[in-house]
Design a protein around this motif. Structure first.
Motif, PDB file in Angstrom:
ATOM      1  N   ALA A   1       0.830  -1.224   0.000  1.00  0.00           N
ATOM      2  CA  ALA A   1       0.000   0.000   0.000  1.00  0.00           C
ATOM      3  C   ALA A   1       0.857   1.264   0.000  1.00  0.00           C
ATOM      4  O   ALA A   1       0.602   2.202   0.742  1.00  0.00           O
ATOM      5  CB  ALA A   1      -0.962  -0.004   1.186  1.00  0.00           C
ATOM      6  N   GLY A   2       1.909   1.256  -0.835  1.00  0.00           N
ATOM      7  CA  GLY A   2       2.739   2.452  -0.978  1.00  0.00           C
ATOM      8  C   GLY A   2       3.430   2.880   0.296  1.00  0.00           C
ATOM      9  O   GLY A   2       3.729   4.052   0.493  1.00  0.00           O
ATOM     10  N   GLY A   3       3.689   1.905   1.197  1.00  0.00           N
ATOM     11  CA  GLY A   3       4.359   2.228   2.460  1.00  0.00           C
ATOM     12  C   GLY A   3       3.407   2.381   3.629  1.00  0.00           C
ATOM     13  O   GLY A   3       3.833   2.487   4.781  1.00  0.00           O
TER      14      GLY A   3
ATOM     15  N   GLY B   1      10.396   9.932   2.407  1.00  0.00           N
ATOM     16  CA  GLY B   1       9.600  11.099   2.782  1.00  0.00           C
ATOM     17  C   GLY B   1       8.306  11.159   1.992  1.00  0.00           C
ATOM     18  O   GLY B   1       7.284  11.626   2.481  1.00  0.00           O
ATOM     19  N   GLY B   2       8.356  10.635   0.748  1.00  0.00           N
ATOM     20  CA  GLY B   2       7.163  10.652  -0.100  1.00  0.00           C
ATOM     21  C   GLY B   2       5.992   9.910   0.518  1.00  0.00           C
ATOM     22  O   GLY B   2       4.849  10.358   0.441  1.00  0.00           O
ATOM     23  N   ALA B   3       6.289   8.757   1.152  1.00  0.00           N
ATOM     24  CA  ALA B   3       5.205   7.973   1.773  1.00  0.00           C
ATOM     25  C   ALA B   3       4.534   8.776   2.887  1.00  0.00           C
ATOM     26  O   ALA B   3       3.338   8.648   3.129  1.00  0.00           O
ATOM     27  CB  ALA B   3       5.755   6.664   2.326  1.00  0.00           C
TER      28      ALA B   3
ATOM     29  N   TYR C   1       6.175   1.305 -17.651  1.00  0.00           N
ATOM     30  CA  TYR C   1       7.245   1.568 -16.676  1.00  0.00           C
ATOM     31  C   TYR C   1       6.805   1.082 -15.298  1.00  0.00           C
ATOM     32  O   TYR C   1       5.616   1.100 -14.967  1.00  0.00           O
ATOM     33  CB  TYR C   1       7.631   3.050 -16.662  1.00  0.00           C
ATOM     34  CG  TYR C   1       6.704   3.970 -15.904  1.00  0.00           C
ATOM     35  CD1 TYR C   1       6.973   4.329 -14.584  1.00  0.00           C
ATOM     36  CD2 TYR C   1       5.565   4.502 -16.512  1.00  0.00           C
ATOM     37  CE1 TYR C   1       6.128   5.179 -13.886  1.00  0.00           C
ATOM     38  CE2 TYR C   1       4.719   5.358 -15.823  1.00  0.00           C
ATOM     39  CZ  TYR C   1       5.011   5.691 -14.507  1.00  0.00           C
ATOM     40  OH  TYR C   1       4.177   6.524 -13.824  1.00  0.00           O
ATOM     41  N   GLY C   2       7.770   0.627 -14.489  1.00  0.00           N
ATOM     42  CA  GLY C   2       7.463   0.102 -13.163  1.00  0.00           C
ATOM     43  C   GLY C   2       7.828   1.084 -12.066  1.00  0.00           C
ATOM     44  O   GLY C   2       8.609   2.011 -12.279  1.00  0.00           O
ATOM     45  N   SER C   3       7.234   0.873 -10.890  1.00  0.00           N
ATOM     46  CA  SER C   3       7.602   1.694  -9.716  1.00  0.00           C
ATOM     47  C   SER C   3       7.415   0.863  -8.458  1.00  0.00           C
ATOM     48  O   SER C   3       6.727  -0.160  -8.482  1.00  0.00           O
ATOM     49  CB  SER C   3       6.725   2.948  -9.640  1.00  0.00           C
ATOM     50  OG  SER C   3       5.501   2.652  -8.979  1.00  0.00           O
ATOM     51  N   PRO C   4       8.002   1.307  -7.316  1.00  0.00           N
ATOM     52  CA  PRO C   4       7.812   0.585  -6.050  1.00  0.00           C
ATOM     53  C   PRO C   4       6.417   0.735  -5.455  1.00  0.00           C
ATOM     54  O   PRO C   4       6.146   0.223  -4.379  1.00  0.00           O
ATOM     55  CB  PRO C   4       8.855   1.214  -5.114  1.00  0.00           C
ATOM     56  CG  PRO C   4       9.777   1.968  -5.985  1.00  0.00           C
ATOM     57  CD  PRO C   4       8.981   2.386  -7.179  1.00  0.00           C
ATOM     58  N   GLY C   5       5.501   1.443  -6.140  1.00  0.00           N
ATOM     59  CA  GLY C   5       4.133   1.580  -5.614  1.00  0.00           C
ATOM     60  C   GLY C   5       3.523   2.926  -5.962  1.00  0.00           C
ATOM     61  O   GLY C   5       4.232   3.877  -6.293  1.00  0.00           O
TER      62      GLY C   5
ATOM     63  N   SER D   1       4.875   6.553  -4.849  1.00  0.00           N
ATOM     64  CA  SER D   1       6.303   6.521  -4.473  1.00  0.00           C
ATOM     65  C   SER D   1       7.031   7.555  -5.327  1.00  0.00           C
ATOM     66  O   SER D   1       6.533   7.964  -6.382  1.00  0.00           O
ATOM     67  CB  SER D   1       6.886   5.129  -4.729  1.00  0.00           C
ATOM     68  OG  SER D   1       6.794   4.813  -6.111  1.00  0.00           O
ATOM     69  N   SER D   2       8.222   7.988  -4.894  1.00  0.00           N
ATOM     70  CA  SER D   2       8.909   9.029  -5.676  1.00  0.00           C
ATOM     71  C   SER D   2       9.232   8.545  -7.092  1.00  0.00           C
ATOM     72  O   SER D   2       9.112   9.333  -8.043  1.00  0.00           O
ATOM     73  CB  SER D   2      10.146   9.555  -4.943  1.00  0.00           C
ATOM     74  OG  SER D   2      11.041   8.530  -4.661  1.00  0.00           O
ATOM     75  N   PRO D   3       9.604   7.246  -7.317  1.00  0.00           N
ATOM     76  CA  PRO D   3       9.810   6.815  -8.702  1.00  0.00           C
ATOM     77  C   PRO D   3       8.521   6.867  -9.536  1.00  0.00           C
ATOM     78  O   PRO D   3       8.562   7.143 -10.739  1.00  0.00           O
ATOM     79  CB  PRO D   3      10.319   5.380  -8.558  1.00  0.00           C
ATOM     80  CG  PRO D   3      10.968   5.349  -7.210  1.00  0.00           C
ATOM     81  CD  PRO D   3      10.088   6.214  -6.364  1.00  0.00           C
ATOM     82  N   HIS D   4       7.366   6.614  -8.892  1.00  0.00           N
ATOM     83  CA  HIS D   4       6.095   6.733  -9.614  1.00  0.00           C
ATOM     84  C   HIS D   4       5.837   8.200  -9.977  1.00  0.00           C
ATOM     85  O   HIS D   4       5.486   8.518 -11.116  1.00  0.00           O
ATOM     86  CB  HIS D   4       4.939   6.189  -8.763  1.00  0.00           C
ATOM     87  CG  HIS D   4       3.590   6.414  -9.378  1.00  0.00           C
ATOM     88  ND1 HIS D   4       2.461   6.663  -8.616  1.00  0.00           N
ATOM     89  CD2 HIS D   4       3.190   6.476 -10.676  1.00  0.00           C
ATOM     90  CE1 HIS D   4       1.429   6.843  -9.438  1.00  0.00           C
ATOM     91  NE2 HIS D   4       1.837   6.736 -10.677  1.00  0.00           N
TER      92      HIS D   4
END
Length: 329
Positions: free
Chosen positions: A77-79, A101-103, A162-166, A169-172
């Motif tokens: 759940a995104g952290g 910090g994003g979470a 493209y993938g991301s950790p959730g 998340s900052s990569p998303h």
């Protein structure tokens, strides 16, 4: 009647004395903290940036505290699962959280039904690292630089993933920022952490991602192609790799701070001891090397700077979240 009132008074005094003793005992307990192992919750999967940073500082933190520090991964759940676990814990310093910090700042904007408010229920303790994101593609993608990659995406709208950790998340958010600024369309595939997303980029199931660091070893091995850095400045580790801002997307910056948090209400002595442990860890060459291996930068800052940064991050990403109407279930 008099006897009764005397008895009541005696009971009242007893209760008051017990309360006074308990109040006195609290600071004493805090002064001796920690008297047992400390649990460090990581709200992302093993192998991701949060996990790597937690394991990097763990030995020195345990040494400073004089107790084992036990890492528990609570991804999902995104952290939020790890945050909820920490918020529910006793405010005695025996449960801490290492999170992006994003979470903390972004999740309240995109998840409508949170059982907690990170801004209210968590206290920022110590920054650990500034994590940069790196635009990496699978080698099968026919693009050697950002301009060619944007051209390729424009030629294949909605066909590239493209993938991301959730979600959130900052990569998303970096991925969404990129799509918006480059005016391209690509499909987002959220995962339960950076490691599983990375596996699918390396295997070619996904064409690209914004890497928070774990993928750089695959860049070195030639399994991924590094096109650009998603930070305001070039990375000291990759001085020849341009930023996205230099590559035609001025103002692109998707860095995020990772740090340690505690449930709001933990004693100051806990905050100070943990800060001391983190500061000592970040002075060590082996820890700095691990941080550099993630393509990140150690974040040495005062507690006030760390706290203030949350408002800056919320504003920077908040505008993006609103403009793209980002919502998570």
């Amino acid at each position: 009647m008099t006897t009764h009132s005397h008895a009541a008074r005696r009971q009242g005094l007893k209760a008051f004395s017990a309360l006074a003793l308990a109040a006195l005992a609290l600071p004493a307990l805090a002064q001796n903290w920690p008297e047992k192992p400390v649990r460090l919750v990581v709200n992302f999967a093993p192998g991701g940036a949060a996990d790597v940073l937690a394991r990097a500082i763990q030995p020195q933190l345990a040494k400073t505290l004089g107790q084992p520090v036990i890492i528990e991964n609570k991804p999902g759940a995104g952290g939020n699962i790890g945050i909820a676990e920490t918020v529910r814990a006793a405010k005695d310093g025996y449960t801490l959280l290492l999170s992006s910090g994003g979470a903390i700042t972004i999740n309240p904007m995109i998840y409508e039904k949170l059982s907690f408010d990170p801004g209210r229920d968590l206290t920022p303790v110590a920054a650990v690292a500034r994590v940069h994101v790196y635009l990496e593609t699978h080698p099968d993608v026919p693009a050697k630089n950002v301009a060619e990659f944007i051209q390729y995406l424009k030629a294949n709208p909605g066909k590239v993933s493209y993938g991301s950790p959730g979600q959130g998340s900052s990569p998303h958010l970096a991925g969404e920022m990129f799509k918006r600024m480059a005016k391209v369309d690509a499909v987002h595939a959220p995962y339960r952490g950076a490691a599983p997303a990375l596996n699918d980029v390396v295997s070619g199931q996904l064409q690209y991602w914004f890497d928070p660091g774990p993928g750089l070893k695959h860049v070195e091995a030639g399994k991924l192609r590094l096109l650009a850095v998603g930070s305001a400045e070039r990375s000291p580790q990759y001085p020849n790799v341009p930023t996205l801002a230099e590559s035609g997307l001025p103002g692109f910056d998707a860095d995020t701070l990772f740090g340690l948090y505690a449930p709001t209400g933990v004693p100051d002595v806990v905050v100070n001891k943990v800060r001391e442990g983190v500061a000592k860890a970040l002075e060590q060459k082996n820890v700095r090397d691990i941080v550099a291996g993630l393509g990140a930068t150690p974040a040495v800052m005062t507690r006030k700077q760390f706290i203030d940064h949350h408002a800056v991050e919320a504003q920077r990403f908040g505008e993006l979240v609103k403009s793209i109407g980002l919502k998570a279930d």
